[in-house]
Every structure is written in structure tokens, then in C-alpha cells.
Design a protein around this motif. Structure first.
Motif, PDB file in Angstrom:
ATOM      1  N   THR A  66     -22.411  36.309  17.537  1.00  0.00           N
ATOM      2  CA  THR A  66     -22.525  37.602  16.868  1.00  0.00           C
ATOM      3  C   THR A  66     -21.134  38.206  16.709  1.00  0.00           C
ATOM      4  OG1 THR A  66     -22.764  38.850  18.922  1.00  0.00           O
ATOM      5  CG2 THR A  66     -24.780  37.945  17.951  1.00  0.00           C
ATOM      6  N   THR A  70     -22.492  43.968  15.306  1.00  0.00           N
ATOM      7  CA  THR A  70     -23.901  43.647  15.514  1.00  0.00           C
ATOM      8  C   THR A  70     -24.467  44.488  16.645  1.00  0.00           C
ATOM      9  OG1 THR A  70     -23.368  41.361  14.910  1.00  0.00           O
ATOM     10  CG2 THR A  70     -25.534  41.763  15.894  1.00  0.00           C
ATOM     11  N   SER A  78     -26.810  43.064  10.994  1.00  0.00           N
ATOM     12  CA  SER A  78     -27.663  42.224  11.842  1.00  0.00           C
ATOM     13  C   SER A  78     -27.294  40.745  11.734  1.00  0.00           C
ATOM     14  CB  SER A  78     -29.135  42.400  11.464  1.00  0.00           C
ATOM     15  OG  SER A  78     -29.382  41.874  10.172  1.00  0.00           O
ATOM     16  N   PHE A  80     -25.795  37.058  12.104  1.00  0.00           N
ATOM     17  CA  PHE A  80     -25.260  36.207  13.164  1.00  0.00           C
ATOM     18  C   PHE A  80     -24.919  34.856  12.565  1.00  0.00           C
ATOM     19  CE2 PHE A  80     -29.801  35.439  13.158  1.00  0.00           C
ATOM     20  CZ  PHE A  80     -29.954  34.081  13.405  1.00  0.00           C
ATOM     21  N   GLY A 102     -29.723  37.548  16.289  1.00  0.00           N
ATOM     22  CA  GLY A 102     -28.435  38.026  16.773  1.00  0.00           C
ATOM     23  C   GLY A 102     -28.545  39.343  17.505  1.00  0.00           C
ATOM     24  N   LYS A 106     -27.930  39.916  21.677  1.00  0.00           N
ATOM     25  CA  LYS A 106     -27.094  40.966  22.274  1.00  0.00           C
ATOM     26  C   LYS A 106     -27.903  41.842  23.227  1.00  0.00           C
ATOM     27  CE  LYS A 106     -22.861  42.148  20.097  1.00  0.00           C
ATOM     28  NZ  LYS A 106     -22.074  43.097  19.305  1.00  0.00           N
ATOM     29  N   GLY A 479     -19.679  40.567  12.047  1.00  0.00           N
ATOM     30  CA  GLY A 479     -21.130  40.707  12.080  1.00  0.00           C
ATOM     31  C   GLY A 479     -21.697  41.433  10.883  1.00  0.00           C
TER      32      GLY A 479
END
Length: 633
Positions: A66, A70, A78, A80, A102, A106, A479
């Protein structure tokens, strides 16, 4: 833990052979130099995968990464990345995805995931804040993409493969929701490791260095995207499909395996018709204000509609004008887990082989009744599908037709016919992952799809290609969706294409003066460009989120570092200038009799490109360049 904002501070390593996990060391200095995403992944792969390792060797790894934006509610953040060694090209490849995995990774506490070794039996992996679990996937193996995702936790982010990935189709994709990490055959690498799916779930959030300022800045950024004619009008209204008509007008709509740049029935498969007759509603990636995705109805299901690439390569490129059929094909390929671009390109090449008597295969231009069956045969490697599953380069080496095999470095070209957009042609050739329009720098945005600079002039094309490649590399690694960069083109130029100012700008950008200025920018040390540009809001966003000082010079150099890092590793894998090529149809045959310059003068463009990139005549980055980028001591 990371001192920089925007990061969770941990990189998870999963050994699927021994069912163990560990953490990979990644410092704040690394974050400053590589940001995240595909540049981070390239660094990890180069440091851990010997250049002799092949895609299906167990020593190959998959890196899911990512960026710092993000999970911070930045617009269109969003995204990834998934990187590995490609079975299609044999080189380092990366593929970007707008699904929810992604964000979920996180929230489980990790900036990236490294998958190593190979499982002996099918598994799926569950990642949460507290643990990583390995589950038997015998009941999932063999299922198509939507059934696989439905069988997993509905609240978790997911990446999954379909039958094409299980059967090692060289252009199999990985899916997260309805979104694909489509290119390079990364789904086949996941299938080779016997991983059917990975889920991630958690409630963690990255810290933000300047949370209140960030929130206010995001509001302004979203407003600017909604006020721009490309990101606020064209993409929401028509999606990427809206480019079909413009590509037709500009002679860049790939038709009949790139033999032509126009298709007489283009209106039947256009974005305008898609909106009028089939659109149910718009839908975008998580956190995206643009909402360029199309939702259409197929049978009793409301599903993702086709993007421009799918429309072009399954439509005009096959001489197919049946839009409803393309909608169904798009769903079929998604369910099988296959890249629509490489599938369309490979089938078009097979059609021309058949037409020229080089391979009798019952696949013909304009003949659509057997295509769905061919998709299934490819995914399950049955009959001629077993050969089609290897891609265009393989077929050209076996049956001939290299001069009209539409690939670069083994990856099939996307839907832009470059003989009327020669900067895009240069980008295809030098792209690190092969025939990709985005890694190419997407100069077609300047050559007719946004601005209208002379598409046949060589002036400033190498300079512009390098500039856009570098900015796009860094943006992706933060990201952020690359579509947000459309808004860097001044909106008044887009809204008023025939104004004196716009016409002057188009002419100026292909002059020696413009080439000299852009060349200076490309070569300049970051200290010489200590400014922020409002046209590229990612600069300020990264600074507010991470706390790192960010300027256009630093962002450009991060992208330059990433692009050269990938090139350096591919050079170690054997890439040289001869591999930066396009087929003869695009470089030696004019597209149109009325335009003698309608071909890609690749040798001339490459020479300029190498000189500005500071690569030698073999396409190898010079040591002085690599030292400047801190890639060697």
C-alpha cells in the motif's frame, strides 16, 4: 513503528510452505526514498529474489503493498499494488487494484505483505490484527471468482484467483471485489503457490501528521476533482468507455489486431451507447469521488461493466460490434480470473494467424459464437486453449507472424493504436512491464485524449514520456489512483479546445523550447525544484499525512528512482535495448496513406529517451545516474 504518518509501520512476511510468519525490516529512511506501493515492492524483490529466479520457482515472492495515502480518506486512495516475477514476460511486473484489500491490510496493522515459498496443497490465508491463520482451501479450489469471495468473510478485504490462476494461465489476474489486479499473470503466480485467497480484517488506522489540515485539504482536493471536466464530468458520465469515440476521431482505436486505427461500427460499442442502453448506476473504488465504474445488468445480476480496454480489445480489435456480448464476455473473463487485455490481444493475434493460413484454429475476425467456449478452454487449458493460455509472444514464436504480434516484452498492448500517437508508442516499448499504457506514461492524454499536441511530431515526446512516467510512478506508490492526475491538465484548456490559448499550448509543447525546459526538469536535482504545484495535489497531501517535506522535485525523483530500480533489476534479468521494441506493423508500416508520418519512429525516439534517462546505448542505466538516485553506492 514508523515515525512517519500514513504508515502502520509493519511489513508482514508469510511463509506458506512452513506456515510461519515474521516481520520484514522497513525503515523511515526507506519510506522517504521509496514511499510504498510498486516502488517499495521493487526494492523488496530486487533485494530478495535472484535475477535467475523464474516466475514459478518457489524462490519467487509476491509483494502486496500500500501507500501512505491509503486508509487516510484521501480521494481515490484505496489503491494497492501487487508485484512479482511475471510468467508472461519473465520480468518484474506490477499490477494495481482498486479493491478493498489494501485498506483492510492496513486496518489489520500492515503496510505490505510478502508471500514466500510454495504450499504443497491449496490454502487460503486469514490476516487479522491478532493473528495469521492458514486454512485448507480444497472446498474453494476450482470455484470461480465471485463464488470464492462469497464463501469468505463478507466484512474482510479479499484477494482471490479464479480457475485461470489455478491452471497457470500466463495472464491470469487477481481480484479484490469486482476490481482486478489484471496484468502480468500475477494470478498464475498465486495459483502456483497454491493460494486460492487471502483475507485481511481489522480496526486500526494510520496516524496522520497534520490531521486537521489534511481533512481541510482533502475537501479542497475533492472539490477540484469534481470541478474538472475530465474527473468531474467525462469520467463520471461515461467512464473510461467515453474515450471510444474520441479514439475513433484521433485514429487511435485499435482495430483488427492493430491493422487500423478506426472502426466503422464504433458507435455501437461506445461509452455513449453503454450509458444510454445498459448503465444501471455509477460505482467507484472505495474513497473515490470520481465514480468512473459502470454497473450493468446481465441476466439477474448487476455487475461491473467493461472498461475502455475491454471494449476496445474485445470489440473493434476482434471486429465485434455487439456491445451486449462484450458485457457478458467481460463478466465471463472476470469469473474465470483472466486479464481482458491480454485475452483480447491474444485472440486477435490468433485470428490473424488463422486468416493468413499460419495456424488453422477456427478463430476468425467477426465470428463470435465460439469465443465464450474459447475463454473456458483457455482458463482450463483445454484443446487450443492450452496454447492460447501462453500468450501472443509464445504463439508468434511457434507459428510466425512476429511482425504483427501486438506485444512488447511479452505483454499484449492495450487498446491505443500508437501510430497516431507516437509518444504512446515510445512508452509501450520502454515500459518496464511491457505493453502497458500506464507504465508507458500515458502520453496519449497529451496526444489527443486531453490535449491535442501533434501526435506525429518527435519533438519533446521523449521528454514528456519520462516526466509523466516519473510522476505516475510516485503517485501510484503513494496509494493514489492515476486518474486523479487527469486534473493536472488546466481545466480551461480542456473545456475550450479551440481557444487561442489551447491551440498555442498544443503547439508550444512540441517545440524545441518545451523540450529543453522539460529535459531540465527531468534531469534536475530535487533541490533545484523546491516548490509545490497545485496541479499535483499529491505533493501537499503526502507532506500533510506523513510529515515528510515534499516538493515537485522530490516527488519526481522518487518516481525516477522507482522507474530506474525496476529497469536495473530487469537489466539484471537480461533486458537490453533490443527488448524495448514494437512489432514491425507499428514501426515500418504507415497506418494511413494520407498521413506518411503515421508510424512510430522508435529508433529516433529511443535514442532521445535513453540520453535523457541517462541510460547507455544498450538501455542500461549509467552508474552516475544510479548513484544520484541512491540505488548504488
Amino acid at each position: 513503528m514508523a515515525k512517519c504518518g500514513g504508515y502502520m509501520g509493519k511489513v508482514l512476511v508469510v511463509d506458506v510452505k512452513n506456515r510461519t510468519t515474521s516481520l520484514y525490516p522497513w525503515s523511515d529512511a526507506d519510506r522517504e526514498d521509496y514511499l510504498g506501493g510498486k516502488i517499495m515492492a521493487a526494492k523488496i524483490i530486487r533485494d530478495n529474489v535472484n535475477p535467475n529466479v523464474k516466475a514459478f520457482d518457489e524462490e519467487n515472492i509476491i509483494v502486496v503493498s500500500t501507500g501512505p495515502l491509503t486508509g487516510t480518506n484521501a480521494p481515490a486512495s484505496s489503491r494497492f499494488n501487487i508485484s512479482t516475477i511475471s510468467p508472461l514476460t519473465g520480468l518484474l511486473t506490477s499490477s494495481n487494484c482498486g479493491g478493498n484489500f489494501g485498506l483492510s491490510l492496513k486496518r489489520a496493522g500492515y503496510d505490505a505483505l510478502i508471500i514466500k515459498d510454495k504450499s504443497e496443497s491449496p490454502i487460503w490465508i486469514e490476516i487479522t490484527e491478532e493473528k495469521v491463520l492458514f486454512h485448507d482451501a480444497k472446498d474453494l479450489w476450482g470455484k470461480k471468482v465471485s463464488m470464492t469471495q462469497e464463501a469468505l468473510d463478507s466484512e474482510a478485504g479479499k484477494i482471490v484467483i479464479g480457475p485461470a490462476g489455478e491452471n497457470l494461465v500466463k495472464y491470469a489476474s487477481i481480484f479484490s471485489g469486482e476490481r482486478a489486479a489484471g496484468r502480468g499473470g500475477i494470478g498464475a503466480v498465486m495459483g502456483n503457490k497454491k493460494i486460492k485467497a487471502i483475507t485481511a480484517k481489522g480496526n486500526l488506522r494510520p496516524k496522520i501528521a497534520e490531521p486537521e489540515k489534511t481533512k481541510e485539504f482533502y475537501k479542497k482536493w475533492i472539490g477540484s476533482l469534481r470541478d474538472h471536466p475530465l474527473t468531474g464530468e467525462q469520467l463520471p458520465k461515461f467512464g473510461t468507455a467515453g474515450l471510444i469515440s474520441l479514439m475513433q476521431h484521433r485514429n487511435i482505436l485499435a482495430t483488427k489486431n492493430f491493422k487500423y486505427g478506426q472502426y466503422q461500427d464504433f458507435q455501437k460499442i461506445s461509452g455513449e451507447r453503454l450509458r444510454k442502453d445498459f448503465l444501471i448506476r455509477n460505482k467507484g473504488c472505495v474513497t473515490c469521488p470520481i465514480q468512473c465504474g459502470r454497473q450493468v445488468e446481465i441476466g439477474s445480476r448487476v455487475v461491473k461493466g467493461p472498461e475502455l480496454e475491454t471494449l476496445g480489445l474485445l470489440g473493434p480489435n476482434l471486429l465485434n460490434n455487439d456491445l451486449e456480448l462484450i458485457l457478458r464476455w467481460n463478466l465471463e473473463l472476470d469469473e474465470l480470473g483472466m486479464d481482458t487485455i491480454s485475452t483480447g490481444g491474444t485472440i486477435a493475434f490468433a485470428m490473424e494467424l488463422n486468416e493468413k493460413g499460419l495456424w488453422e484454429n477456427n478463430i476468425e475476425f467477426g465470428k463470435t459464437e465460439n469465443i465464450s467456449e474459447i475463454f473456458e478452454d483457455i482458463a482450463y487449458r483445454k484443446g487450443i486453449g492450452n496454447q492460447l493460455a501462453e500468450g501472443t509472444r509464445y504463439l508468434s514464436e511457434k507459428y510466425g507472424g512476429i511482425e504483427f504480434a501486438m506485444h512488447s516484452k511479452g505483454m499484449e498492448l492495450s487498446a491505443y493504436e500508437p501510430r497516431s500517437a507516437i509518444g504512446q508508442g515510445l512508452g509501450y516499448a520502454v515500459s518496464n512491464r511491457g505493453g502497458c499504457h500506464l507504465n508507458a506514461g500515458y502520453l496519449v492524454l497529451f496526444e489527443g485524449l486531453g490535449l491535442s499536441i501533434d501526435p506525429y511530431s518527435t519533438k519533446a515526446k521523449a521528454e514528456l514520456t519520462i516526466m509523466t512516467q516519473n510522476i505516475m510512478e510516485a503517485t501510484s506508490s503513494a496509494g493514489n489512483c492515476l486518474f486523479t492526475l487527469y486534473a493536472m491538465l488546466p481545466k480551461n484548456l480542456i473545456r475550450n479546445p479551440n481557444s487561442k490559448v489551447t491551440r498555442f499550448t498544443n503547439k508550444l509543447l512540441t517545440t524545441s523550447l518545451a523540450a529543453s525546459i522539460i529535459r531540465f526538469i527531468n534531469k534536475a536535482d530535487e533541490k533545484l525544484l523546491p516548490i509545490k504545484l497545485s496541479q499535483i495535489p499529491q505533493i501537499k497531501a503526502i507532506e500533510l499525512v506523513t510529515g515528510m517535506k515534499m516538493t515537485i522535485g522530490k516527488l519526481k525523483n522518487i518516481g525516477d528512482r522507482g522507474y530506474n530500480l525496476e529497469r536495473m533489476y530487469n537489466v539484471e534479468r537480461g533486458v537490453r535495448a533490443k527488448d524495448d521494441f514494437l512489432p514491425d506493423r507499428l514501426t515500418k508500416v504507415t497506418q494511413r496513406e494520407d498521413e506518411p508520418n503515421s508510424y512510430v519512429p522508435l529508433d529516433e525516439l529511443k535514442e532521445k529517451y535513453y540520453e535523457i534517462r541517462q541510460w547507455d546505448q544498450n538501455g542500461i542505466p549509467k552508474k552516475t545516474k544510479l548513484r544520484k538516485l541512491k540505488l548504488i553506492e
